[in-house]
Enzyme design. Structure first.
Site, PDB file in Angstrom:
ATOM      1  CG  LEU A 102      37.467  42.645  80.153  1.00 33.34           C
ATOM      2  CD1 LEU A 102      38.618  42.318  79.522  1.00 33.34           C
ATOM      3  CD2 LEU A 102      37.916  43.580  81.223  1.00 33.34           C
ATOM      4  CG  ASP A 103      32.438  47.398  79.265  1.00 34.53           C
ATOM      5  OD1 ASP A 103      31.602  46.829  80.044  1.00 34.53           O
ATOM      6  OD2 ASP A 103      32.533  48.572  79.439  1.00 34.53           O
ATOM      7  CE  LYS A 104      29.747  43.496  69.881  1.00 39.68           C
ATOM      8  NZ  LYS A 104      28.509  43.817  69.333  1.00 39.68           N
TER       9      LYS A 104
END
Ligand code: URA
Length: 239
Positions: A102-104
């Site tokens: 998952l993106d930051k």
């Protein structure tokens, strides 16, 4: 396997801490005191007791995390805090890794495990495991977008996505949506919305295959999967 390795694997601390535990004389194997970490034990057959409590060996661990924003989905990083950094030592000792990324700034359901076979099944493009996201979109999401996502949209690098199922929960200058996709290209949800001229301002994963994000988990919290969730996961992998 060596008793010190086994105890470290099941969460009784680092090798050094396990050595101290053994030295303290609190570990018995089949009723006999064991102080030497090099002693071999059979995890299936031997009865291992620490502080009077029998311990059970297990190889794999499966954790559901509600990933908070600001941490990255990697096992280690020189600069950034990772999802592994926020695990307790007794879980980190199993060396789990995040299943997919998952993106930051993305929140929500993240599975962590050290079971490479299961991770591979969930991530394999051939399995088309559905992942559902809740998102807030800057812009009005319309029926036209539902149709476009249903057909597949062209991303900035020319890739045409597989069909995605878009549900509009609230449409307006800011819209709330749910999107289910079966692929996991880099920044896929954000790029799908860019492809229709809109911007994702909040993104949360709410399900992956048969797993639903447990609403009891606050951001940054995690728990082991239940037996029911494990059974669902294993069955879904067979399809
Ligand atoms: N799609 C994105 O754009 N970001 C994520 O973190 C997951 C899916």
């Amino acid at each position: 396997m060596r008793i010190d390795k086994l105890l470290a694997n099941i969460g009784h601390g680092s090798r050094k801490e396990v050595k101290q535990l053994l030295k303290n004389g609190v570990v018995t194997v089949n009723g006999e005191l064991v102080k030497d970490g090099k002693q071999h034990v059979d995890p299936e057959e031997d009865q291992i007791v620490i502080h009077g409590e029998e311990v059970y060996y297990r190889e794999f661990i499966y954790l559901m995390m509600n990933k908070p924003p600001g941490v990255i989905s990697a096992t280690e990083d020189a600069r950034e805090e990772t999802v592994i950094d926020i695990l307790e030592a007794n879980h980190a000792v199993f060396n789990p890794f995040p299943v997919g990324r998952l993106d930051k700034d993305t929140e929500g359901l993240l599975l962590l495990t050290n079971d490479g076979v299961l991770a591979h099944q969930l991530l394999s493009p051939k399995k088309h495991v559905p992942k559902t996201y809740f998102a807030v979109i800057d812009g009005e999401v319309t029926e036209k977008d539902i149709e476009a996502f249903h057909q597949g949209v062209t991303l900035d690098d020319g890739y045409v996505t597989k069909p995605g199922e878009l549900k509009i929960l609230k449409s307006g200058l800011r819209s709330d949506i749910e999107l289910t996709i079966t692929e996991g290209k880099f920044h896929q949800v954000k790029r799908m919305f860019e492809a229709v001229g809109k911007r994702v301002v909040y993104l949360q994963r709410i399900s992956m295959g048969p797993l639903q994000l447990d609403e009891e988990l606050d951001l940054g919290e995690y728990r082991e999967l239940t037996e029911e969730e494990m059974a669902l996961l294993k069955n879904s992998g067979k399809e």
